[in-house]
Design a protein around this motif. Sequence first.
Motif, PDB file in Angstrom:
ATOM      1  N   ALA A 162     -21.563 -13.309  -6.267  1.00 58.05           N
ATOM      2  CA  ALA A 162     -21.071 -14.202  -5.218  1.00 58.05           C
ATOM      3  C   ALA A 162     -21.812 -15.541  -5.192  1.00 58.05           C
ATOM      4  O   ALA A 162     -21.199 -16.603  -5.038  1.00 58.05           O
ATOM      5  N   GLU A 163     -23.136 -15.512  -5.357  1.00 53.39           N
ATOM      6  CA  GLU A 163     -23.882 -16.740  -5.076  1.00 53.39           C
ATOM      7  C   GLU A 163     -23.564 -17.893  -6.007  1.00 53.39           C
ATOM      8  O   GLU A 163     -23.658 -19.053  -5.619  1.00 53.39           O
ATOM      9  N   ASP A 164     -23.161 -17.624  -7.249  1.00 54.15           N
ATOM     10  CA  ASP A 164     -22.924 -18.741  -8.167  1.00 54.15           C
ATOM     11  C   ASP A 164     -21.637 -18.611  -8.969  1.00 54.15           C
ATOM     12  O   ASP A 164     -21.386 -19.402  -9.880  1.00 54.15           O
ATOM     13  N   GLY A 165     -20.794 -17.618  -8.619  1.00 56.29           N
ATOM     14  CA  GLY A 165     -19.522 -17.499  -9.314  1.00 56.29           C
ATOM     15  C   GLY A 165     -19.656 -17.113 -10.777  1.00 56.29           C
ATOM     16  O   GLY A 165     -18.773 -17.389 -11.584  1.00 56.29           O
ATOM     17  N   LEU A 166     -20.763 -16.470 -11.114  1.00 58.87           N
ATOM     18  CA  LEU A 166     -20.908 -15.931 -12.476  1.00 58.87           C
ATOM     19  C   LEU A 166     -20.009 -14.699 -12.596  1.00 58.87           C
ATOM     20  O   LEU A 166     -20.060 -13.811 -11.736  1.00 58.87           O
ATOM     21  N   VAL A 167     -19.181 -14.667 -13.644  1.00 60.35           N
ATOM     22  CA  VAL A 167     -18.370 -13.477 -13.881  1.00 60.35           C
ATOM     23  C   VAL A 167     -19.234 -12.498 -14.680  1.00 60.35           C
ATOM     24  O   VAL A 167     -19.464 -12.690 -15.868  1.00 60.35           O
ATOM     25  N   ARG A 168     -19.735 -11.477 -13.981  1.00 60.46           N
ATOM     26  CA  ARG A 168     -20.616 -10.518 -14.638  1.00 60.46           C
ATOM     27  C   ARG A 168     -19.864  -9.749 -15.718  1.00 60.46           C
ATOM     28  O   ARG A 168     -20.359  -9.553 -16.809  1.00 60.46           O
ATOM     29  N   LEU A 169     -18.667  -9.285 -15.352  1.00 63.11           N
ATOM     30  CA  LEU A 169     -17.889  -8.507 -16.318  1.00 63.11           C
ATOM     31  C   LEU A 169     -16.421  -8.612 -15.945  1.00 63.11           C
ATOM     32  O   LEU A 169     -16.044  -8.387 -14.800  1.00 63.11           O
ATOM     33  N   ALA A 170     -15.595  -9.022 -16.914  1.00 64.26           N
ATOM     34  CA  ALA A 170     -14.148  -8.945 -16.748  1.00 64.26           C
ATOM     35  C   ALA A 170     -13.653  -8.279 -18.027  1.00 64.26           C
ATOM     36  O   ALA A 170     -13.307  -8.948 -19.003  1.00 64.26           O
ATOM     37  N   PRO A 171     -13.638  -6.934 -18.027  1.00 63.40           N
ATOM     38  CA  PRO A 171     -13.430  -6.201 -19.284  1.00 63.40           C
ATOM     39  C   PRO A 171     -12.128  -6.604 -19.963  1.00 63.40           C
ATOM     40  O   PRO A 171     -12.079  -6.714 -21.182  1.00 63.40           O
ATOM     41  N   ASN A 172     -11.088  -6.844 -19.157  1.00 63.64           N
ATOM     42  CA  ASN A 172      -9.792  -7.090 -19.761  1.00 63.64           C
ATOM     43  C   ASN A 172      -9.610  -8.540 -20.202  1.00 63.64           C
ATOM     44  O   ASN A 172      -8.619  -8.884 -20.838  1.00 63.64           O
ATOM     45  N   LEU A 173     -10.555  -9.413 -19.846  1.00 66.46           N
ATOM     46  CA  LEU A 173     -10.594 -10.754 -20.417  1.00 66.46           C
ATOM     47  C   LEU A 173     -11.615 -10.808 -21.558  1.00 66.46           C
ATOM     48  O   LEU A 173     -11.721 -11.815 -22.264  1.00 66.46           O
ATOM     49  N   GLY A 227      -6.128  -4.227 -15.687  1.00 68.38           N
ATOM     50  CA  GLY A 227      -7.113  -3.335 -15.091  1.00 68.38           C
ATOM     51  C   GLY A 227      -6.714  -3.019 -13.660  1.00 68.38           C
ATOM     52  O   GLY A 227      -5.820  -3.649 -13.104  1.00 68.38           O
ATOM     53  N   VAL A 228      -7.393  -2.039 -13.082  1.00 67.25           N
ATOM     54  CA  VAL A 228      -7.091  -1.647 -11.710  1.00 67.25           C
ATOM     55  C   VAL A 228      -8.356  -1.770 -10.876  1.00 67.25           C
ATOM     56  O   VAL A 228      -9.389  -1.187 -11.218  1.00 67.25           O
ATOM     57  N   GLY A 229      -8.302  -2.555  -9.821  1.00 64.88           N
ATOM     58  CA  GLY A 229      -9.448  -2.699  -8.938  1.00 64.88           C
ATOM     59  C   GLY A 229      -9.020  -2.546  -7.496  1.00 64.88           C
ATOM     60  O   GLY A 229      -7.829  -2.618  -7.181  1.00 64.88           O
ATOM     61  N   ALA A 230      -9.987  -2.333  -6.628  1.00 64.62           N
ATOM     62  CA  ALA A 230      -9.675  -2.193  -5.211  1.00 64.62           C
ATOM     63  C   ALA A 230     -10.478  -3.204  -4.409  1.00 64.62           C
ATOM     64  O   ALA A 230     -11.651  -3.434  -4.678  1.00 64.62           O
ATOM     65  N   HIS A 262     -11.400  -0.090 -21.608  1.00 66.18           N
ATOM     66  CA  HIS A 262     -11.982  -1.373 -21.998  1.00 66.18           C
ATOM     67  C   HIS A 262     -13.456  -1.498 -21.610  1.00 66.18           C
ATOM     68  O   HIS A 262     -14.191  -2.285 -22.189  1.00 66.18           O
ATOM     69  N   CYS A 263     -13.854  -0.745 -20.573  1.00 68.42           N
ATOM     70  CA  CYS A 263     -15.232  -0.881 -20.084  1.00 68.42           C
ATOM     71  C   CYS A 263     -16.214  -0.174 -21.009  1.00 68.42           C
ATOM     72  O   CYS A 263     -17.418  -0.299 -20.845  1.00 68.42           O
ATOM     73  N   GLY A 264     -15.699   0.624 -21.963  1.00 71.34           N
ATOM     74  CA  GLY A 264     -16.585   1.315 -22.894  1.00 71.34           C
ATOM     75  C   GLY A 264     -16.660   2.808 -22.626  1.00 71.34           C
ATOM     76  O   GLY A 264     -17.031   3.575 -23.498  1.00 71.34           O
TER      77      GLY A 264
END
Lengths: 407, 407
Positions: A162-173, A227-230, A262-264
């Motif tokens: 949240a603090e800096d908009g870093l995308v930690r993981l977007a497996p499907n991208l 992907g599926v997220g909630a 995709h996440c491994g």
Amino acid sequence: MATAGRSGIGTNQEDVRRHNLGTVLGHVHRAGRLSRAELTARMGLNRSTIAGLVTELESLGLAEQAKPSGARIGAGRPSVDVKARTGAYVLAVDLRVDGLTVARVGLGGVVQARATGPVPAGHDPETIASSVVELMRLVVKDVEPGSALVGVGVGVPGIIRAEDGLVRLAPNLGWRDVPFAKILAERIGTFAVPVLGNDADLGALAEHLRGAGVGVEDLVYLSGEVGVGAGVIVSGHKLEGAGGYAGEIGHMPYVPQGKLCHCGARGCWETEIGASAIALAIGCPAERVGALGEYLEAVHEAPEDLRLVGRHLGRGLAGMVNMLNPRVIVLGGYLRSLFPLVHDDVESELAVHALIAPRELVRVTLPGLSGDSVLHGAAELAFEPLLADPVGRLAEACLDVDAALAV
Amino acid sequence: MATAGRSGIGTNQEDVRRHNLGTVLGHVHRAGRLSRAELTARMGLNRSTIAGLVTELESLGLAEQAKPSGARIGAGRPSVDVKARTGAYVLAVDLRVDGLTVARVGLGGVVQARATGPVPAGHDPETIASSVVELMRLVVKDVEPGSALVGVGVGVPGIIRAEDGLVRLAPNLGWRDVPFAKILAERIGTFAVPVLGNDADLGALAEHLRGAGVGVEDLVYLSGEVGVGAGVIVSGHKLEGAGGYAGEIGHMPYVPQGKLCHCGARGCWETEIGASAIALAIGCPAERVGALGEYLEAVHEAPEDLRLVGRHLGRGLAGMVNMLNPRVIVLGGYLRSLFPLVHDDVESELAVHALIAPRELVRVTLPGLSGDSVLHGAAELAFEPLLADPVGRLAEACLDVDAALAV
């Protein structure tokens, strides 16, 4: 949730006034239009204070007063209506694995213009950022002179710091630790730092504020894309978790030694109900998954393989019901097109696997905002600073967006 | 969470004072002992107000002042310490499928007396209530004259309707819609209506207040008994859900077409990691499951079947990590004895199935309160009304508990 970022009551009178100004604007923004009498009742302030705040919002170009529509409150003079004005707008981005939507959204949640485009193959962050900016140029073309861009919000199908908009993981991208907020900011000048949110979280936010979950305190928005997220709202607040990463329901272990995800890992729920599984079930070629919604619309009776996906959806939802005890589950993304086709299969598995007490309380439903939940959520995220402090935010807003986007 | 039930700031000065009195008592209760200077700092009130409140608590028999222990704060006179007094106590009940514990717990969370007994075969609610009362008689035998019973809290392995203590479902007791709070109340006179809580919720509460989760805002307590449930704290608040039923993690669908679960479904997580699965893995006879903890203590190297249970534990925990992004997961019940034996299996599955971002933040650990988490949680639940309004609660408290239990 609606008041996130606006809890800081100031320590002096001017701070209190700015806070109240934001609160009035928030009410007007969410309702679109409401009477001064209703505002007075909701805020617990006296009529003259409300009148003063509304006048200030008018002078800022954020609200206008109008003849009342609808029923009167009480017996006295009809109260004046307060409407959101389009003097301030945001740019909202819905970045999906298979498509890109950018919209200009005005106060009151009005989509003033929208543009869509493909996601560049290879999912290179720099190239995607350029595509986003191109679509932004399209939607600001006919912007009303003098209106102010007050924020940029982006929904991303991944885990965002949240603090800096870093995308930690977007497996499907295929993204890991991509500073997408920064990359985008470099392309759009310094007028508004883009704020990133997880797509499902934004869907939940929007459905809670304007969609199928208005007035509901415990809600899950399930984003069914590649992907599926909630996105989860509990007791009216976003479920964040220790790092803001909560809600990765697609990666619940679901089948021991199941399909590779995709996440491994193997056997994640999304391997059974994600876009690939749906595509396979209805014979949509892998390279056409971007058009899966259209393929689903063309299905009139679900083939057995699709009904199996429906049962996997129902069984997984049961786990969510047992774990979170939500009042409403909103099915977004492709699940929106899938659900009507496999409704009975979903419900029958839910009945088997969900415990009675929480099952009695839950309703599984389609989004109130159709396919725009995430887009609206991105807009709401972008509006938050304005609603926290209208005067302060307007002072930093961008009045010449064309120049800014020409960078 | 610590302030649940105490948020109602009064509308007049006397209400404010009673509220402050409860807040001071709450600080003293949780810390056991702290200085007046610390109290002043924590509450943001001036020294004379704090002194007055402490004096009132002294006169109520709830606190006492003592010579300072430990370091001074600042350079001035050493601040007087305030200690919880035993003038008020609660009765806490930990009702498990395979055993019953009742404790007398004083302010400060001090267990003054405890008694344990078997759960009557057949799990008849009336018979169990009688057994609870018998144990209560044992623990109040040597109660200090003049001290007041201010509440009764009961942990139950089931789904509880908060407003009236109706047990909606306790699959492993075979209970459905059993009004256990009412049944118990009829046996103990009217001195204190028993308050029921889900065992895992109470474990989470106690570990958050006094155990492995002090200072942690996002915590899961996993109660591994015959059934497996979770108590979840998010952003410092209990995860309730729409009906208070959240946390039934044992009934997450885990193996498609798996083993039959007590809840009626197949393949729930608890069929792979619950007491029966552990017992089977180490050759503990089904009828000796009540002594499973002792059996586990006697195992020095985990057999392969037990390591498999460990891997199931780790894989399910990964789902919880992905979904909830907790900072700490506390393993309670039998899992407490299991974890050291299968630590590496748990961690290796967690590494495979949990996403990196939330996994980096989580710590899986044993309870700080050993086997007493649920018992302490039941005590905390029972203390809540006293901490909300010490004067009001003491006025209704029971001073002659022997007579009350003789009903």
